[in-house]
Design an enzyme around this catalytic site. Structure first.
Site, mmCIF file in Angstrom:
data_model
loop_
_atom_site.group_PDB
_atom_site.id
_atom_site.type_symbol
_atom_site.label_atom_id
_atom_site.label_comp_id
_atom_site.label_asym_id
_atom_site.label_seq_id
_atom_site.Cartn_x
_atom_site.Cartn_y
_atom_site.Cartn_z
ATOM 1 N N GLY A 47 11.100 18.532 -26.786
ATOM 2 C CA GLY A 47 9.951 19.261 -27.758
ATOM 3 C C GLY A 47 8.970 18.276 -26.669
ATOM 4 C CG ASP A 49 5.287 17.675 -22.107
ATOM 5 O OD1 ASP A 49 6.502 18.272 -22.465
ATOM 6 O OD2 ASP A 49 3.918 17.656 -22.538
ATOM 7 C CG HIS A 72 9.913 4.073 -3.685
ATOM 8 N ND1 HIS A 72 11.134 3.551 -4.008
ATOM 9 C CD2 HIS A 72 11.047 5.785 -4.334
ATOM 10 C CE1 HIS A 72 11.945 3.939 -5.943
ATOM 11 N NE2 HIS A 72 11.621 4.954 -4.965
ATOM 12 C CG ASP A 161 15.383 3.281 -6.638
ATOM 13 O OD1 ASP A 161 14.854 2.632 -6.696
ATOM 14 O OD2 ASP A 161 14.951 3.999 -6.334
ATOM 15 C CG ASP A 193 18.702 0.902 -6.685
ATOM 16 O OD1 ASP A 193 19.398 1.387 -8.453
ATOM 17 O OD2 ASP A 193 18.594 1.579 -5.683
ATOM 18 C CG HIS A 362 23.090 14.772 -2.421
ATOM 19 N ND1 HIS A 362 21.525 15.155 -2.469
ATOM 20 C CD2 HIS A 362 23.373 14.031 -3.376
ATOM 21 C CE1 HIS A 362 20.816 13.859 -2.862
ATOM 22 N NE2 HIS A 362 21.983 13.016 -3.580
ATOM 23 N N GLY A 365 20.470 8.106 -2.542
ATOM 24 C CA GLY A 365 19.408 6.861 -1.861
ATOM 25 C C GLY A 365 19.659 5.583 -1.876
ATOM 26 C CG HIS A 366 19.373 4.375 -5.349
ATOM 27 N ND1 HIS A 366 18.910 4.018 -5.841
ATOM 28 C CD2 HIS A 366 19.731 6.465 -6.160
ATOM 29 C CE1 HIS A 366 18.353 4.371 -7.023
ATOM 30 N NE2 HIS A 366 18.316 6.227 -6.426
ATOM 31 C CG HIS A 388 15.383 0.279 -10.465
ATOM 32 N ND1 HIS A 388 14.995 0.021 -8.900
ATOM 33 C CD2 HIS A 388 14.574 -0.464 -10.788
ATOM 34 C CE1 HIS A 388 13.660 -0.347 -9.434
ATOM 35 N NE2 HIS A 388 13.430 -0.610 -10.148
ATOM 36 C CG ASP A 441 4.944 17.304 -26.919
ATOM 37 O OD1 ASP A 441 4.828 17.802 -25.873
ATOM 38 O OD2 ASP A 441 5.063 17.274 -28.271
#
Lengths: 553, 553
Positions: A47, A49, A72, A161, A193, A362, A365-366, A388, A441
């Site tokens: 529950g 967020d 970024h 990143d 990263d 795809h 990005g890393h 990260h 939440d």
């Protein structure tokens, strides 16, 4: 607390997790904060967020903070800004796109009056004792930067990143020269990263995806639907390019797609002729092979454009047999199931689906292993701190650093809140500062904690079983009840025997208490709980949450 | 119902899902059932233990069932036997290993008196009108077979789960010759395993994993811990081989590892010298480079050997820095998070971890594209029915069938419960028979349904909010309360204002009802619910389950 000539590096998030990145760089009585991200909750945080870093440490040291530097505009780097920036108060620096995305967030929550300062890659900032250089990197969102923070104790480089893309869509490659120059002058510590530290080789160029798009656009005879992250502006650009080349119009779908396309176009990161756009309402009268729908939903998110289309719940757009759907993304760990669900739905609607398993639709990005080794080799830091990533990534990244010659004793696998102190001649883990996670939440920031989450987990497993007994406050005699209310445990109508049995057990317990003059409510409740728990478990092998409620009259 | 010379094929599970495989083959008034599997619940089926097929259709046609044929001993093919076999009553046929694993299950639940019949690959069974040939296949468990079911309407071939392994660990390759022979004589319909239909190329041989083991065993200086599926007996065999070769002893850990190793050894599928085994208690006095621990937990299962070791919760075994952990498995979709968690824990304990991303420590048990095309090409069926897989896999498998020349109109993408009727000159989807899922939760088989699951989901999101009011049955006046009990919603002690507000709202509603002579409980409850829902949502943006309870005195 800080020794002379010592720099203190303290991650407040982004360690042992992918998300809520935030790092504090401290020298003497001055601080710089890098990033202010959120994290999406793990499945067991029912529950919830969002999750953001606990910044008690920053609150306590407000006056020391010279700046918040944003690398970024991804959620795991800017997502906590609406919750934390007003607390921190310090000026915020970031590229135009990063700040524009922050502003959108702040506007949604009606927060204003923040001190936002646009920087460009290459800019140098003097922030108290710190001299900060902004270094362009390539990543899956435009306008990403790393930072070199020069302190009297030495230079700290934070990559943000990044990936090394020699053929980025806008032709602007990352500033490897600057990283090399920093390395040549001497870098005390590198924070880099670790997301892809387990993946061998090099990350493919974003341009590769454009080639794949071209191949499919060339062949497709019906509509093409591309789902991707709205924030991957180069990806959007490539969809526009391929559409233009093959005479297709583009219909944008999804709230964040519309929002980010607008911001990116205004800032000049996304360029297309307005004519190419069509509204959902206009699609019906168009030829199918003239249509591209560019939408959100590449992670199978319930309310996204693609999922609503696949489920037949979209108000304006519906799948048509013969549609070609390109899911231009990798499922984020934990989302595999949702992505698979949407793929299944799409096939059943008669669409063909191209995803990462099928073609190069795809790229990450890393940076992968070889790029990470390159970064380590050109920056040549004395100390290395992988950041990260989950621990598996941090340990692999540490192994890579060792393999290129960094001394094992000079590598720190960080912990959230644990201060790494580095001086010219020593380094160590120092104290742990207040830190951790704050749960968001609904409107509540931090009001849901372990107790609430534990209760939600208990309730989710076997439901609940409420017993209300009304007892005379004078005699302890049962006046009314026991009344039983249960949810999520058994189907009540088919369990009358079980419920009758439970009622009898409660009556026995209450009468026993009355007889033995036990009038302490807590005791009566505990006895009811205990008796019911074993009765229910014996009969069902389930453990619902049992809530006895006593009313005295 | 059945036309002359028509065979009816009805999947009762295993379609649109990976799990609970069960298919009915019907001719005139006779039936054969293939497999009887269970499925692990999806994440959104909170608190559920297992899911099995609804076999109402079989119950109704008990006397028609000639046999239940088992292809192999994996849970998704035999897991529902303890729940369903006693109902079906028909004789069960399977290889020795498959039946031994079923017997273990039945023994655990104290079920006996079943009619279990051991078959060997190559055996021919005459079951009523049906003549059934048993065809050896290779898979990630030993003693796996497919079936050719000869009916007056034609031959139906069911591959079961398979891969084409030319160098299986026991040297016994699958009976491709028999499949080709069947193809030559003419096959009416082929049902084939679709699990890997999205994966290009060929599945690697199980022997490949043995080579990888050798490489790591050769180099490792400390203990080696291998986690894998206990049922992959060839994998276990390879661990024993490598251990023997490099002079290491093997310690078995995990309940199912011990159980299956015992069964497999008794039946001769697993062979090793007893001397190689050591007990956990003996490890401490041994040299580290003489030790292999073979354990369960390759899916990150909470109670498994590996996870308890990684978490420091194992009674007898603990991780030691320098341990090399080989996770010899791929995470099953949905388990990625758990596997990642255990890898992170292992690194933090100082272990090195080798998993599928790093080396060839696992191969799939299912045929990839080229093998599937081979099967289609040698069996050359008139009709093709892809089975075992999500829709994405079934559609891809259908496309493969088209690519090798099966007519599109002769390919049926099946649905659970939907009868496929195939005659010599026609084919069609016929009626839908009662079918679906039955949920197993604790002792309950089928007593948890959508209502209970919906309540668990609701409770899991924002918890619950109980209000008890005691009302005079004569006047409708509030005698006691409102008493509020809440769990999983907010931290109660810090929410006194919110709770006071809620109490006042309930009092208002009750007084309003009293004034207006509303005495219908349902009405009063609904009014309380409605008022509280908007109050709580406005103040928290959360929607707990609201349960008003009225006691009248």
């Amino acid at each position: 607390m800080t020794k002379q000539n010592t720099v203190r590096i303290t991650p407040l998030g982004g360690i042992g997790e992918v998300g809520k990145n935030m790092t504090v760089i401290e020298y003497a009585d001055e601080m710089i904060v890098i990033d202010c991200g959120l994290c999406f909750p793990r499945e067991d945080m029912l529950g919830v967020d969002y999750v953001i870093p606990d910044i008690s440490y920053l609150r306590k040291n407000k006056e020391k903070i010279k700046a918040v530097l944003i690398t970024h505009g991804h959620e795991d780097h800017i997502g906590a800004t609406p919750y934390l920036l007003t607390d921190i108060g310090a000026p915020v620096y970031g590229t135009d796109l990063s700040l524009a995305l922050i502003e959108t967030k702040l506007a949604e929550r009606k927060i204003d009056g923040l001190n936002l300062n646009i920087i460009r890659p290459g800019d140098v900032l003097n922030l108290g004792t710190f001299r900060v250089e902004t270094v362009k990197v390539t990543h899956s969102i435009d306008a990403a930067v790393g930072y070199a923070i020069h302190t009297p104790a030495g230079t700290i480089v934070h990559t943000g990143d990044f990936k090394v893309d020699y053929t980025p869509v806008d032709g602007k490659i990352m500033d490897l020269g600057k990283f090399a120059e920093l390395g040549k002058k001497g870098v005390l510590a590198l924070l880099s990263d670790s997301t892809n530290a387990e993946t061998p080789g090099f990350t493919m160029s974003e341009s590769k995806v454009g080639e794949t798009f071209e191949n499919y656009f060339k062949k497709a005879e019906g509509r093409i639907i591309v789902a991707t992250f709205a924030s991957n502006i180069h990806r959007l650009q490539q969809v526009f390019e391929a559409s233009k080349r093959f005479g297709r119009k583009v219909c944008l779908s999804g709230r964040s797609m519309l929002k980010i396309a607008k911001v990116a176009t205004e800032l000049g990161y996304l360029a297309f002729n307005e004519d190419i756009l069509v509204e959902p309402e206009d699609l019906e009268k168009m030829k199918k092979n003239k249509i591209v729908i560019l939408t959100t939903g590449s992670q199978g998110e319930t309310m996204s454009g693609l999922v609503r289309m696949a489920a037949g719940e979209h108000k304006k757009l519906a799948m048509i047999p013969g549609d070609l759907v390109i899911i231009s993304a990798t499922p984020i760990p934990g989302n595999e199931r949702y992505v698979s669900d949407v793929i299944n739905m799409l096939y059943r609607k008669g669409a063909d689906v191209i995803n990462e398993g099928v073609a190069d639709v795809h790229v990450s990005g890393h940076a992968c292993e070889e790029e990470l080794k390159m970064m380590l080799s050109i920056v040549k830091p004395k100390y290395f701190i992988p950041v990260h990533g989950e621990y598996r990534h941090l340990y692999r990244h540490a192994a890579l650093a060792e393999s290129v010659g960094i001394k094992k004793s000079n590598i720190f696998i960080p912990e959230i809140g644990k201060v790494i102190e580095i001086g010219k001649k020593f380094s160590r883990f120092s104290e742990t500062v207040p830190s951790g996670t704050v749960i968001i939440d609904g409107l509540g920031v931090g009001d849901v904690g372990n107790v609430v989450l534990r209760d939600r987990r208990l309730l989710s497993q076997d439901g609940l079983f409420i017993v209300v007994v009304t007892i005379s406050s004078e005699t302890g005699e049962l006046i009314s009840g026991p009344d039983i209310v249960s949810r999520g445990f058994v189907y009540m109508r088919e369990s009358t025997d079980l419920l009758d049995g439970a009622r009898n057990i409660v009556i026995e317990v209450v009468q026993e208490c009355e007889k033995n003059k036990v009038s302490e409510w807590t005791t009566i409740k505990n006895r009811i709980k205990k008796a019911l728990r074993s009765y229910l478990y014996d009969n069902t092998k389930r453990n619902p949450m049992i809530l006895p409620i006593i009313i005295d009259i």
